[in-house]
Design an enzyme around this catalytic site. Structure first.
Site, short mmCIF file in Angstrom:
data_model
loop_
_atom_site.label_atom_id
_atom_site.label_comp_id
_atom_site.label_asym_id
_atom_site.label_seq_id
_atom_site.Cartn_x
_atom_site.Cartn_y
_atom_site.Cartn_z
N HIS A 28 15.35 7.14 8.86
CA HIS A 28 15.43 8.67 8.04
C HIS A 28 14.69 9.50 8.24
CE1 HIS A 28 12.71 6.92 5.02
NE2 HIS A 28 13.49 5.74 4.88
N HIS A 84 14.30 -5.93 -2.21
CA HIS A 84 14.79 -4.38 -2.35
C HIS A 84 15.84 -4.20 -1.59
CE1 HIS A 84 13.88 -0.29 -1.28
NE2 HIS A 84 13.32 -0.54 -0.51
N GLU A 86 17.23 -1.45 0.09
CA GLU A 86 17.64 -0.73 0.79
C GLU A 86 18.49 -1.29 2.01
OE1 GLU A 86 14.45 2.11 1.99
OE2 GLU A 86 15.54 3.71 2.52
N ASP A 88 17.57 -1.10 4.93
CA ASP A 88 17.36 -1.54 6.38
C ASP A 88 17.04 -3.77 5.84
OD1 ASP A 88 15.59 -0.46 4.78
OD2 ASP A 88 13.80 -0.46 5.78
N HIS A 150 9.30 1.62 -3.67
CA HIS A 150 8.98 3.08 -3.82
C HIS A 150 11.00 3.07 -3.88
CE1 HIS A 150 11.87 3.47 0.78
NE2 HIS A 150 11.44 2.60 0.09
N ASP A 169 8.18 -3.62 1.19
CA ASP A 169 8.29 -2.24 2.57
C ASP A 169 6.55 -2.09 1.37
OD1 ASP A 169 10.87 -1.96 3.33
OD2 ASP A 169 11.03 -0.29 1.73
N TYR A 197 2.87 5.29 7.70
CA TYR A 197 4.03 4.82 6.60
C TYR A 197 4.00 5.02 5.09
CZ TYR A 197 7.15 1.00 4.40
OH TYR A 197 8.80 1.21 4.17
N HIS A 230 8.01 -5.21 7.21
CA HIS A 230 7.81 -4.16 8.38
C HIS A 230 6.13 -4.76 9.01
CE1 HIS A 230 11.72 -2.03 7.52
NE2 HIS A 230 11.02 -1.00 6.25
FE LIG Z 1 12.47 0.93 2.12
FE LIG Z 2 12.27 -1.39 4.81
#
Ligand SMILES: [Fe+2]
Ligand SMILES: [Fe+2]
Ligand SMILES: Cc1cc2nc3c(=O)[nH]c(=O)nc-3n(C[C@H](O)[C@H](O)[C@H](O)COP(=O)(O)O)c2cc1C
Length: 407
Positions: A28, A84, A86, A88, A150, A169, A197, A230
């Site tokens: 992104h 999370h 999101e 991914d 986040h 994350d 990151y 990650h």
């Molecule tokens: Fe994220």
């Molecule tokens: Fe992520």
């Protein structure tokens, strides 16, 4: 399904079942020069009701299922935790849950809401509260909301009996690697990618990071393993381990200015570039270090990374059709969102006649709460000797200010 992919054991009954995305170069709008991983974890329990933490990006669901099947019958997965929401991590949940048929899916309250808005036809997610202790097949898990770290839905899962923190994350990095464990990866590389990151994802929420670190410390949580979503996993007793990454987060979250200046610009006919180089010379002569990032060769997220441990930002633009140069406008929009605190700086650049570029850039930098050391160093067409001296002086004055700030 052929079992091509295997799980990697991390601790007794706790496995990595994620995927490595070697070719990813854009996440992104953040340049992921070294790819990434989507980490998922499988916990086996004495009751045989097994647990999965977090999903992977949708195209990697089969890889994840294959890794789960290398340890247990996928049908034995009773609970899926979504730390999370999101894409991914959550994008693969519908297909994953269809394959696993868990009896429950757990997320934070905001996670339940977000998943319902993101994933068509995906329901049945149960909310867990901040600090709630839940029995997962005979193993306890404590959930800790980490709102805005986040995303509003973000949470941690802590497994007290194993002292494992699944941190989504946080404490992660975009680094594709055949090595799962941080202590087997080069330390400088870990610092760099964790920094990239942090700068690009967590920097705007630095105050919350500081608060979270003290919350974790005051809760007395012992961390034998930090398992992020990650990049590598951090193991206590190995170097670098959990305290390496939590220590870096404490440092980065403080956003203290250093004697490093970031000089970034774009140019059409090299006048603004000549100014940038003269400013950098002045910075070095004044005892600061400088990093020069021309935007025709540097990505916006590389500028964000260099700003993580800096004290000054000097931005240059020519004027084009009464405006900022587009790459500079792009950078400003990006950095405004990342809200790096405690910076001094100035705008500079060349123009032909009307010169709106530098004025607009100065205004944008003031809005970003950058302490401006100059109202905007603007020259018409090519900078002559006296204009270049003014550039050097701006660099030297910035260096002096950074030195004074450090004293
Ligand atoms: Fe994220
Ligand atoms: Fe992520
Ligand atoms: C397509 C184009 C549009 C321009 N528009 C403006 C303008 O609106 N106002 C202005 O002051 N200069 C304008 N200029 C002049 C440039 O700002 C000037 O040439 C400047 O010295 C370029 O700096 P650089 O060498 O760093 O690219 C324009 C130049 C180009 C090529």
């Amino acid at each position: 399904m052929a079992r091509v992919y295997e799980a990697i054991p991390i601790a007794e009954g706790f496995y990595w079942v994620g995927a490595v995305d070697w070719g990813l170069r854009d996440f992104h709008g953040y340049a992921t020069h070294r790819g990434t991983t989507y980490n998922s974890y499988l916990m086996t329990t004495p009751s045989g009701r097994n647990v999965v933490f977090d999903g992977v990006k949708e195209p990697f669901v089969d890889v994840m299922l294959s890794r789960i099947a290398s340890v247990v019958d996928p049908a034995s997965v009773d609970t899926v935790v979504s730390n999370h929401a999101e894409m991914d991590h959550s994008g693969g949940l519908p297909r994953l849950c269809a394959a696993l048929s868990p009896s429950r899916i757990l997320a934070s309250q905001a996670g339940v809401k977000n998943l319902s808005m993101q994933l068509e036809g995906f329901s049945g997610v149960t909310a867990v509260g901040d600090g709630e202790v839940v029995d997962l097949g005979g193993e306890q898990a404590v959930f800790m909301e980490t709102r805005m770290l986040h995303w509003p839905d973000s949470m941690f899962s802590y497994l007290p009996s194993r002292r494992i923190l699944v941190s989504q994350d946080a404490f992660g990095m975009h680094l594709a690697s055949a090595e799962l464990f941080a202590h087997r990866v080069d330390r400088a590389l870990l610092r760099e990618e964790a920094g990239r990151y942090y700068a690009n994802i967590l920097m705007p929420y630095s105050r919350l990071v500081t608060a979270l670190l003290s919350k974790v410390a005051s809760a007395g949580l012992t961390l034998d393993v930090i398992a992020p979503d990650h990049g590598p996993v951090w193991v206590e007793g190995r170097e670098p381990g959990p305290s390496f990454i939590t220590g870096l987060y404490a440092e980065w979250a403080a956003q203290k200015p250093t004697r490093k200046a970031v000089v970034s610009f774009d140019t059409m006919w090299k006048s603004t570039e000549t100014m940038a180089l003269a400013i950098a010379e002045g910075l070095e002569a004044g005892g600061a270090t400088s990093v020069v990032l021309p935007l025709h060769g540097s990505h916006r997220s590389d500028v964000a990374y260099e700003l993580l441990e800096a004290g000054a930002l000097l931005l240059g633009t020519p004027t084009i059709n009464n405006n900022l140069f587009p790459t500079v406008a792009d950078l400003v929009a990006y950095l405004r969102g990342l809200r790096r605190q405690n910076l001094v700086g100035a705008a500079f650049g060349s123009h032909g006649w009307s010169g709106e570029g530098v004025r607009q850039l100065s205004a944008a930098m003031a809005e970003m709460k950058i302490d401006l050391l100059h109202p905007g160093l603007s020259v018409q067409f090519r900078p002559d000797g006296s204009a270049l001296s003014a550039c050097r002086e701006l660099g030297a004055a910035t260096a002096a200010r950074l030195a004074a700030g450090e004293a």
